[in-house]
Motif scaffolding. Structure first.
Motif, PDB file in Angstrom:
ATOM      1  N   TYR A 168       0.877  -1.166   0.000  1.00  0.00           N
ATOM      2  CA  TYR A 168       0.000   0.000   0.000  1.00  0.00           C
ATOM      3  C   TYR A 168       0.921   1.224   0.000  1.00  0.00           C
ATOM      4  N   LEU A 169       1.234   1.710  -1.169  1.00  0.00           N
ATOM      5  CA  LEU A 169       2.186   2.802  -1.327  1.00  0.00           C
ATOM      6  C   LEU A 169       1.466   4.145  -1.246  1.00  0.00           C
ATOM      7  N   CYS A 170       2.107   5.132  -0.651  1.00  0.00           N
ATOM      8  CA  CYS A 170       1.386   6.389  -0.417  1.00  0.00           C
ATOM      9  C   CYS A 170       2.238   7.606  -0.750  1.00  0.00           C
ATOM     10  N   ASP A 171       1.546   8.639  -1.216  1.00  0.00           N
ATOM     11  CA  ASP A 171       2.139   9.969  -1.326  1.00  0.00           C
ATOM     12  C   ASP A 171       2.350  10.530   0.081  1.00  0.00           C
ATOM     13  N   ASN A 208      -3.272   8.379  -1.710  1.00  0.00           N
ATOM     14  CA  ASN A 208      -2.901   9.789  -1.575  1.00  0.00           C
ATOM     15  C   ASN A 208      -2.242  10.115  -0.245  1.00  0.00           C
ATOM     16  N   THR A 209      -2.570   9.356   0.794  1.00  0.00           N
ATOM     17  CA  THR A 209      -2.047   9.643   2.130  1.00  0.00           C
ATOM     18  C   THR A 209      -1.713   8.344   2.856  1.00  0.00           C
ATOM     19  N   PRO A 210      -0.836   8.397   3.875  1.00  0.00           N
ATOM     20  CA  PRO A 210      -0.602   7.215   4.701  1.00  0.00           C
ATOM     21  C   PRO A 210      -1.869   6.712   5.371  1.00  0.00           C
ATOM     22  N   ALA A 211      -2.744   7.635   5.786  1.00  0.00           N
ATOM     23  CA  ALA A 211      -3.987   7.226   6.443  1.00  0.00           C
ATOM     24  C   ALA A 211      -4.859   6.418   5.498  1.00  0.00           C
ATOM     25  N   ASP A 212      -4.988   6.869   4.241  1.00  0.00           N
ATOM     26  CA  ASP A 212      -5.784   6.126   3.264  1.00  0.00           C
ATOM     27  C   ASP A 212      -5.193   4.739   3.016  1.00  0.00           C
ATOM     28  N   ALA A 213      -3.873   4.682   2.920  1.00  0.00           N
ATOM     29  CA  ALA A 213      -3.216   3.388   2.691  1.00  0.00           C
ATOM     30  C   ALA A 213      -3.449   2.447   3.862  1.00  0.00           C
ATOM     31  N   TYR A 214      -3.355   2.984   5.072  1.00  0.00           N
ATOM     32  CA  TYR A 214      -3.551   2.139   6.253  1.00  0.00           C
ATOM     33  C   TYR A 214      -4.990   1.633   6.349  1.00  0.00           C
ATOM     34  N   VAL A 215      -5.954   2.500   6.062  1.00  0.00           N
ATOM     35  CA  VAL A 215      -7.361   2.071   6.122  1.00  0.00           C
ATOM     36  C   VAL A 215      -7.607   0.937   5.123  1.00  0.00           C
ATOM     37  N   ALA A 216      -7.039   1.050   3.932  1.00  0.00           N
ATOM     38  CA  ALA A 216      -7.200  -0.004   2.936  1.00  0.00           C
ATOM     39  C   ALA A 216      -6.575  -1.306   3.412  1.00  0.00           C
ATOM     40  N   ALA A 217      -5.399  -1.211   4.027  1.00  0.00           N
ATOM     41  CA  ALA A 217      -4.751  -2.420   4.550  1.00  0.00           C
ATOM     42  C   ALA A 217      -5.567  -3.022   5.680  1.00  0.00           C
TER      43      ALA A 217
END
Length: 246
Positions: A168-171, A208-217
């Protein structure tokens, strides 16, 4: 004559640049394996310095393969400062047991396992890979990753690409950060392919964000899996903020 300032290096393979810089009377070099060391078994360990030995020490409460190296370097610093900062055996033991270092292979309580680690260079990535191997079996490993563009991202991926199933790669909200798309390109170049569309067990997604990536994970992870959040301090901080909000 004023004593030389001490320079303590806890790396068993001291960087040549450090050794060269400290030559010629610039600093009093304290090198692991020469000026201080440690030994131990599964129950306790001992420190040996130039003039001080400490025995029957508790293992540091921090997790990870390098913690005795780090602890022995810290005790070498206490040996250097013993005239100005005298500490007894009880204080040293308490410090080892109570020490906390957030986001350095920090395993959060609960399931699934969540690991926070600000590994953002190949050396730290190699240590992270070793620590992950020592955690035991997990069906799948999910990784949230974001980093600055000037880091050796390919070198980081080389150590961890075989440890991670889903990326989950993030900007990151900084101009000098690598974009998630650029990270994905580097990951592909390292030999990691997104096989999710063909039913494979490897995937790469961009956010787009670390938070979005974490929620997806978090939405995808199984109870017995684990999530690793690593890379830039900003990546880890973004996820920590997102967790606190929920």
């Amino acid at each position: 004559v004023r004593p030389l300032p001490p320079a303590i290096c806890g790396d068993p393979s001291s960087p040549q640049s450090l050794l060269e810089h400290a030559k010629g009377g610039v600093a009093d070099r304290w090198l692991f394996g020469r000026d201080f060391n440690y030994s131990g078994d599964r129950q306790q360990w001992s420190y040996g310095g130039r003039s001080i030995r400490r025995h029957a020490l508790a293992y540091p409460s921090l997790r990870g393969a390098n913690q005795l190296l780090n602890a022995s370097a810290a005790l070498a610093a206490l040996e250097v400062l013993r005239d100005r900062l005298p500490l007894g055996a009880q204080e040293v033991r308490a410090g080892l047991v109570l020490v906390e270092l957030p986001a350095r292979f920090q395993v959060l309580p609960g399931r699934p396992a969540v690991i926070l680690d600000v590994a953002h260079n190949p050396h730290a990535a190699a240590t992270l890979a070793q620590n992950l191997d020592q955690m035991g079996f997990f069906p799948y490993t999910h990784a949230v990753f974001g980093a600055m563009a000037d880091k050796d991202i390919a070198g980081i991926f080389m150590h961890l690409k075989d440890k991670i199933d889903h990326w989950y790669l993030c900007d990151l909200p900084m101009p000098r950060a690598a974009t998630a798309e650029a990270l994905a390109t580097t990951l592909h170049s390292a030999g990691v392919a997104d096989r999710s569309e063909s039913g494979g067990e490897k995937s790469i997604q961009c956010f787009n964000t670390p938070a979005d990536a974490y929620v997806a994970a978090r939405d995808r992870v199984g109870e017995n899996d684990r999530i690793i959040v690593f890379g830039s301090f900003i990546t880890v901080a973004g996820v920590m903020t997102a967790r606190a909000a929920h």
